[in-house]
Design an enzyme around this catalytic site. Sequence first.
Site, PDB file in Angstrom:
ATOM      1  N   SER A 657       0.816  -1.221   0.000  1.00 37.93           N
ATOM      2  CA  SER A 657       0.000   0.000   0.000  1.00 37.93           C
ATOM      3  C   SER A 657       0.846   1.266   0.000  1.00 37.93           C
ATOM      4  CB  SER A 657      -0.937   0.007   1.212  1.00 37.93           C
ATOM      5  OG  SER A 657      -0.206   0.043   2.422  1.00 37.93           O
ATOM      6  N   LYS A 700      -6.384   5.043   8.063  1.00 36.94           N
ATOM      7  CA  LYS A 700      -5.224   5.811   7.617  1.00 36.94           C
ATOM      8  C   LYS A 700      -5.544   7.303   7.555  1.00 36.94           C
ATOM      9  CE  LYS A 700      -3.199   2.020   4.944  1.00 36.94           C
ATOM     10  NZ  LYS A 700      -2.854   1.506   3.604  1.00 36.94           N
TER      11      LYS A 700
END
EC number: 3.4.21.53
Length: 821
Positions: A657, A700
Amino acid sequence: MSTDRLKLPVEKLRWICDPDQFEFTTTDDLPELEGTLGQARALASIDFGLGIRESGFNLFLAGEPGTGRSSTVKNILKKRAKGEPTPSDWVYVNNFKTPDLPIALALPAGKGSELEQDMRELISAVRSVIPKALDSKEYETNKATIVESYQEHNNELFSTLETEAQDKGFALQRTVSGLVMVPQKEDRNFTQEEYEALPEEEKERISQIGQELTDKLNDVLRQVRENEKQTKDALAQLDRDLGNATVGHHLDPLREKYGDNPAVVEYLNAVQEDIIANLEDFKPQQPVQSPIPGLKLPRQEPSFERYQVNVFVDNHETEGAPVVFEPNPTYNNLFGRIEHVMQMGGMATTNFTLIKPGALHRANGGYLIVDAREVLMNPFSWDSLKRCIRNAEIKIEDPLEQYRFITTVSMKPESVPLQAKIIMIGSPWIYYLLFHLEPDYRKFFKVKADFDSRIARTSEVIKDYALFVATHCKNEKLLPFDRSGVAGLIEYSARLVEDQNKLSSQFMEIADLIREASYWAGKDGSQVVDHGHVTRAIEQKIYRSNRIEERMQELFDDGTIMVDTDGAAVGQINGLAVMTVGDHTFGRPSRVTSRVWLGRAGMVNIEREVKLSGPIHDKGVLILTGYLGGKFAHDKPLSFSASICFEQNYEGVEGDSASSTELYCLLSAFSGVPIKQGIAVTGSVNQHGMVQPIGGVNYKIEGFYAVCKSRGLTGDQGVMIPASNERHLMLSDEVVQAVREGKFHIWSVSTIDEGIEILTGVPAGALQEDGSYPEGTVNFLVDRRLREMIESMKKFGSSGEKDEKKESGAPAPALEGGQSS
């Protein structure tokens, strides 16, 4: 290209469940949920598995804990089993021929306990009747007649023999060795001297007569033994007649009652035979003589346990087929056991009345539900379960017998035929483990019901969610939810799966939130649970678990972990990661840096060099080389050295990611264009520069927002995510409000070119027809830097080679025409 179009509007940051779509005031107005919420695939599999009756089509319910596997199958079976026939009772009775092999009898439901009561009443009656019959005048008279006849016959035989012996000068006398014929002289026995003084002819005559009388004596003794046998047979027949007369009319009604069951009739006949053969046991017992004067010992009453009936499985209260859930599937709990009773002296004894059933016996004719993990953890359970399914019978054995050096005498109860549907519940991991590593598994568990952890969000599912809430509130006597409370709960469900179009089917967590929201509503003195109580329950749940997150936030606040949230820097960017600590998941930013220099080392992943990265992360870094090659090496070779590092990272890194983040950082290092530090980045990338989706996007974003908030929101900060992650956004109310007020932003990008323009404010630049990039763009600056590095490498290589030749005095190598000599 304007980057404003890539900013996500507030409407896309989370899905809002409209409470006005509900028609109820509170969940008290709703009925209970019937059936299962979602899981159409699993329900179809369960229906098929329960419907098919062929051998081996047992079920495995695979799914994550909390997806409703157990409650679903229990509710289905509860309704289904009522319409199915009730299975037979099973009893164990004594095997009078071989007591070590108890006999299993099947009777219609409810008849097992009746047979047990009938036998108890029978023995009670017989114990009263037989002693009276044995003490009756008629019995004594008949017995005395038989004995007297025997004695008279014997006396007649001996009297005749004695008369004949006297006539021939002999007498019948009893000695230590038995009856003998002795010669007489003047009514007394010959002395040895008198006998020796006789002539030989006289001795011969006496010996011959004695032999003849001895032969006749032997004939008489033989007749006496035959007479004794006949007398015993006559007494036995007398007892049999008495037994038949006293027991038969008690057993005849039972034979008629159970006449349609030949096995029970055969057992009743065996009972009658055993009673007749042991009439003495029914007589009053005499006190035991004590070897110690003055000490009275109790009378030893004979045991009549052999006539008892062990009701092994009793279905008289069962409606339909039994449904048994065994939470602790040990060997004994599943397959039954033989208990023992400790006697004086430490000896353990047992009998057929101590045979106890297991869950498989109780579920016979119905359904057994077990946890797959528990079955596999308990020794012998899995192998024995397979054996039972294979042989279609349940056998009670001692599993440790094969490991003993010395075998002991034990009972071997007759096996019981097995006709039950076995349902195992476990995680997908256990299912695939069994499927690939256990060959017999595929033979015996041919139906898989797969429970998904998420379900599609439809209007029907939303209504069912409200019914689910109503059902829990009513069953657990919780405060009812109003429409806003149900809406908040459904939004939390979407947040759990991080998908605006899906809802969570892990109902264990949903049920916990229902209970917690009801608790906080009660603390506030409210009569209903609204959206605010649901929000408070979520916040309190996070507060109980986020100590480590707060401690890490302190490290950001005091500068221990260095992350910039304003300004710009070359070769530096904020990446985003997700951490899971027990039951709490949160996001945190991490500084990623990159440096480039002349060399041929290529891409150097510092995490990989020190073995802190996993294979997926390493793959993401290697993809960067493919991107750079495809983007900038179409007209020249690449020759560079670059390093990428997650600063202040002291633990493992895994996942791809951050690959787009690393690429942005690398492009900044090559181009010299600074990256805005108020923007954090997440997303993976492929070799063509397409930004790919990642997981944990909400955590996040919220993790970086928390850091920006603590340092002061500037209005230029935000997070850049892949466009394919837009549907996964279920951000907190605080972040959504900050975006609404323009204090924070969420950008959505599909390519690296879009992302680099947002991060730097400089256009990325598209490849022109002549193979170059527009001047002043990021790609132009990267391409120019790569060319400069190649030229510098060529110059360095050429000058270094010349210097080396000068120092060595060797001729320069030929450029053409073969090798120099």
